[in-house]
Design an enzyme around this catalytic site. Structure first.
Site, PDB file in Angstrom:
ATOM      1  N   ASN A 287     -10.730 -11.459  -3.686  1.00 49.80           N
ATOM      2  CA  ASN A 287     -10.766 -11.720  -5.111  1.00 49.80           C
ATOM      3  C   ASN A 287      -9.450 -12.362  -5.528  1.00 49.80           C
ATOM      4  O   ASN A 287      -8.411 -11.729  -5.366  1.00 49.80           O
ATOM      5  CB  ASN A 287     -10.974 -10.393  -5.867  1.00 49.80           C
TER       6      ASN A 287
ATOM      7  N   HIS B 286      -2.704 -16.645  -7.060  1.00 44.25           N
ATOM      8  CA  HIS B 286      -3.831 -17.102  -6.224  1.00 44.25           C
ATOM      9  C   HIS B 286      -4.896 -17.929  -6.955  1.00 44.25           C
ATOM     10  O   HIS B 286      -6.026 -17.509  -7.105  1.00 44.25           O
ATOM     11  CB  HIS B 286      -4.488 -15.917  -5.503  1.00 44.25           C
TER      12      HIS B 286
ATOM     13  N   ARG C 143       0.786  -1.246   0.000  1.00 44.38           N
ATOM     14  CA  ARG C 143       0.000   0.000   0.000  1.00 44.38           C
ATOM     15  C   ARG C 143       0.811   1.287   0.000  1.00 44.38           C
ATOM     16  O   ARG C 143       0.232   2.363   0.095  1.00 44.38           O
ATOM     17  CB  ARG C 143      -0.960   0.037   1.206  1.00 44.38           C
TER      18      ARG C 143
ATOM     19  N   HIS D 225      -3.171 -11.983 -12.487  1.00 41.49           N
ATOM     20  CA  HIS D 225      -4.411 -12.211 -11.728  1.00 41.49           C
ATOM     21  C   HIS D 225      -5.443 -12.599 -12.777  1.00 41.49           C
ATOM     22  O   HIS D 225      -5.862 -11.753 -13.572  1.00 41.49           O
ATOM     23  CB  HIS D 225      -4.788 -10.910 -11.003  1.00 41.49           C
TER      24      HIS D 225
ATOM     25  N   ASP E 198      -1.106 -13.242  -0.564  1.00 37.23           N
ATOM     26  CA  ASP E 198      -1.962 -12.167  -1.099  1.00 37.23           C
ATOM     27  C   ASP E 198      -2.386 -11.215   0.026  1.00 37.23           C
ATOM     28  O   ASP E 198      -3.533 -10.772   0.085  1.00 37.23           O
ATOM     29  CB  ASP E 198      -3.184 -12.727  -1.834  1.00 37.23           C
TER      30      ASP E 198
END
Lengths: 325, 431
Positions: free
Chosen positions: B280, B234, B66, B181, B307
């Site tokens: 997600n 993922h 972040r 992703h 993740d």
């Protein structure tokens, strides 16, 4: 008191058959109140109720408001437009602020599934779900159940088919739980694009063709087709929808027995339902609206702690939970 | 730096298939020696680690730190501190920051913040496309020069097959993986959880398994076409597992990761509109969990990645539709994996260490993942005997959004060394 309600009414899925019957039985004496020249009983005198509508609604909001006023509650309406919500306040902040004003109950309509449950967990006031996203609309299903019970004298064993956009319908989910819990057989019929995947596993039958549903059912609940579904590509056109899935007089003529017709409103005449059907002799659509006020009175009365056996007495002047004056 | 002798632990080094009771000597930031009953040089600090596991530090290929942009929920420093507490000595930071990490200066900023913080190593992942907009290819070569170890548009999946093809081809020069992703945007649009029975009941819009599998299939075909290395982030569905299995049989250059939550939770965790179960890709079904576990066991899926996706507590305090996707995972990953997979007889302990350290390090060509003498001393000491309860209030991460709050877990890091320096010591006050 095993059948008493919990603090909130967020849906019919968490309720027992006994609790649903309690609400329907409690609604019976309240029906008569609306038939009087002076339509008011003091059952919720001094209680404060906020109608918190994050989505436009005419029928449901007015029905709740009538139920509240006929029970003598003090009510405030908050609509999303023009309120703090539009200024970016979160749902939880709105709720905490209302609670800080010491309100007794919140009736909430919200575009997100689960919003009523979310609110109920965070405030001490009773919460009544007036429709949350695509999840549940329990008072609508309760009025459907009351209307069917009035018409047939029972729910158990009835065959009821929901026709149309089940995927986006909170009414459909509440109807399915309520009907199944009270022993009805439930089917759905609509384009596969508007049925939730694996809906059969909830215990309902799926009909591909309206004609087949009509052969099977005692009653149809015709769901509203929201016109934006066409723009989102779920169906090719409203015209084709009416031709393939519309509940028409011609289709109903082939029924082995007259079918009771329900619709949660507002109707798109000539889209999901033929006007001749909506206005026909077997339509109970306006009875549903009348019953809506009675079941909402029952729900508010029971959540406020009113004893079901006192509902009759409450009509004559007793407050909730207490003995009649 | 004072030399350190880790004495009497069970030393597991999957890079050399080493698993026996031994001492590990750390000197000058490197592993000096590994062997039974090493002598004690002058001035060495001796740590008695009998009964504990000594392993190469864990490596996480997929975290969101972040910074820059959302320093209130995590920073490179707080994320790297959380990583150290979780036993990780290296993590790879996704580029969906604000601004996006899509150029050499931005990559250099992450490297610098990581060095300044001094906890776990933070390896930047650069963006595939400028601004993660899915259009123009970012300057991969310059980003690699500044320290990027892979590229990805994670957070904004690559919709354009042409862009994915170009990235896989172009990345070959720099020998870095392109991490994707996998999500077909038109199928996933508006979805908030797995499309299944629970979504039908809750009235929430589902994301079908096919939304992932279509992109897995596409990426595998493009990796085959280009000879590039695709890393699939993922993985969540049994269908994806089958696609990867067949591609690996054909020799496609693919690696794949799976998260602790996709290995242990299903869409039922969303009941009650629990926003801590909103991520997600979404949590799927029992059959998917079973397939992911087998795939990890067989090596079809290569490794575990967290993740780690921090969010402010009040962002998750919202209706399910309105809450952001993602959960934190750095401080629970090993405990969850050990409790569920090793104690659950899916993996042996050395197999788990390999899948959380040696194999991910190799996949992204990172240092670490080994206790080979001469290698940097990135080491974790693991206590498998004590069980503990997940209490997000005690996380070193700035965020608390864990789906495992209140869980009883067995296994956690008690000591983490990065380059020989103690960055986490559960037995001592916070260093």
């Amino acid at each position: 008191m095993t059948a008493a309600l919990d603090k909130d009414l967020v849906g019919l899925a968490p309720l027992s058959a006994e609790q649903i019957r309690l609400i329907l039985d409690t609604a019976e004496p309240f029906k008569e109140v609306s038939e009087r020249p002076i339509k008011k009983v003091p059952a919720l005198r001094g209680k404060t109720i906020v109608n918190l509508f994050f989505e436009a609604s005419t029928r449901t909001r007015i029905s709740f408001e009538f139920a509240e006023k006929r029970l003598s509650a003090d009510t405030v309406n908050v609509a999303a437009s023009g309120s703090a919500v539009q200024k970016g306040e979160t749902l939880v902040d709105t709720a905490r602020n209302l609670e800080a004003m010491r309100i007794d109950m919140v009736v909430i309509r919200h575009p997100s599934s689960g919003a009523a449950e979310f609110l109920g967990r965070r405030i001490r006031s009773n919460v009544v779900n007036a429709g949350d996203g695509k999840h549940e609309h329990p008072t609508q299903a309760l009025l459907d159940l009351l209307t069917l019970r009035d018409k047939f004298g029972r729910i158990e064993g009835l065959k009821v088919c929901l026709v149309g956009d089940v995927l986006h319908s909170r009414v459909a989910r509440s109807d399915i739980w309520g009907l199944l819990k009270l022993g009805a057989q439930v089917a759905v019929c609509g384009p596969r694009t508007l049925l939730p995947r694996r809906i059969e596993e909830l215990g309902v039958t799926v009909f591909e063709h309206v004609a087949d549903a009509i052969q099977w059912a005692d009653a149809l609940n015709v769901l509203r087709l929201q016109l934006e579904r066409m723009e989102a590509g779920f169906i090719p056109s409203v015209r084709e929808y009416y031709r393939v899935f519309g509940v028409t007089a011609e289709r109903l003529e082939k029924a082995p027995r007259p079918l009771t017709i329900m619709h949660p409103g507002p109707m798109n005449r000539g889209v999901e339902i033929d006007s001749r059907v909506a206005d026909g002799p077997h339509s109970v659509i306006l009875d549903q609206v009348t019953n809506g006020v009675a079941v909402r009175m029952a729900v508010l009365y029971l959540l406020a702690g009113g004893k079901p056996e006192l509902a009759d007495a409450a009509k004559r002047g007793g407050g909730p939970g207490g003995p009649p004056d | 730096m004072q030399p350190l002798l880790l004495k009497g632990g069970r030393v597991i080094d999957p890079s050399r298939s080493f698993d026996q009771t031994a001492d590990v000597l750390v000197q000058d930031g490197k592993i000096a020696a590994v062997g039974p009953t090493l002598g004690t040089p002058d001035g060495v600090e001796v740590r008695d680690v009998r009964g504990a596991i000594v392993a190469p530090g864990l490596v996480d290929l997929h975290v969101h730190l972040r910074e820059p942009g959302n320093e209130d929920v995590e920073t490179v420093a707080s994320g790297a501190r959380a990583a150290a507490a979780g036993g990780f000595t290296a993590v790879c930071a996704m580029p969906n920051t604000d601004p996006v990490t899509d150029n050499q200066a931005a990559v250099g900023f992450i490297v610098r913040q990581s060095l300044r913080a001094g906890w776990a190593r933070v390896h930047p992942i650069g963006a595939i496309s400028v601004g993660q907009q899915g259009g123009q290819l970012a300057e991969l070569g310059e980003m690699v020069g500044a320290g990027a170890v892979a590229v990805s548009d994670d957070g904004r999946p690559v919709a354009s097959s042409h862009l994915m093809r170009t990235a896989l081809e172009y990345a070959r020069t720099f020998d870095i993986p392109v991490a994707d992703h996998c999500e077909e945007p038109t199928l996933a649009s508006g979805g908030v959880m797995h499309e299944g029975l629970v979504a039908a009941r809750l009235g929430l819009k589902g994301i079908p398994a096919a939304a992932e599998e279509i992109m897995v299939a596409r990426d595998l075909l493009l990796a085959e076409l280009t000879g590039g290395h695709v890393h699939l982030c993922h993985m969540s569905t049994r269908g994806s597992v089958e696609l990867i299995r067949r591609a690996k049989e054909r020799g496609v250059r693919v690696t794949a990761e799976v998260t602790p939550h996709h290995l242990t939770l299903t869409d039922r965790a969303c009941e009650g509109y629990d926003t801590h179960a909103k991520m997600n890709p979404p949590l799927r079904e029992d059959a998917d969990v079973a397939a992911l576990r087998s795939a990890l066991q067989e090596g079809v899926i290569d490794c575990i990645a967290s993740d780690h996706a921090p969010h402010a507590y009040d962002a998750k305090e919202a209706a399910f539709d309105d809450a952001p996707f993602g959960v934190v995972g750095l401080e629970t990953a090993f405990g969850v994996a050990h409790t569920e997979l090793v104690q659950g007889d899916v993996l042996t302990l050395p197999e788990l260490v390999a899948r959380m350290s040696t194999i991910p390090a190799r996949a992204f060509h990172l240092p670490g993942g080994t206790l080979q003498p001469g290698a940097a001393a990135d080491i974790v000491v693991l206590d498998l005997a004590t069980s503990w309860t997940v209490d997000p209030a005690r996380f070193h991460s700035k965020s608390r959004n864990s789906p495992f709050a209140g869980r009883r877990l067995c296994g956690r890091a008690t000591l983490t060394l990065v380059g020989g320096k103690v960055v986490h010591d559960a037995g001592a006050a916070t260093p």
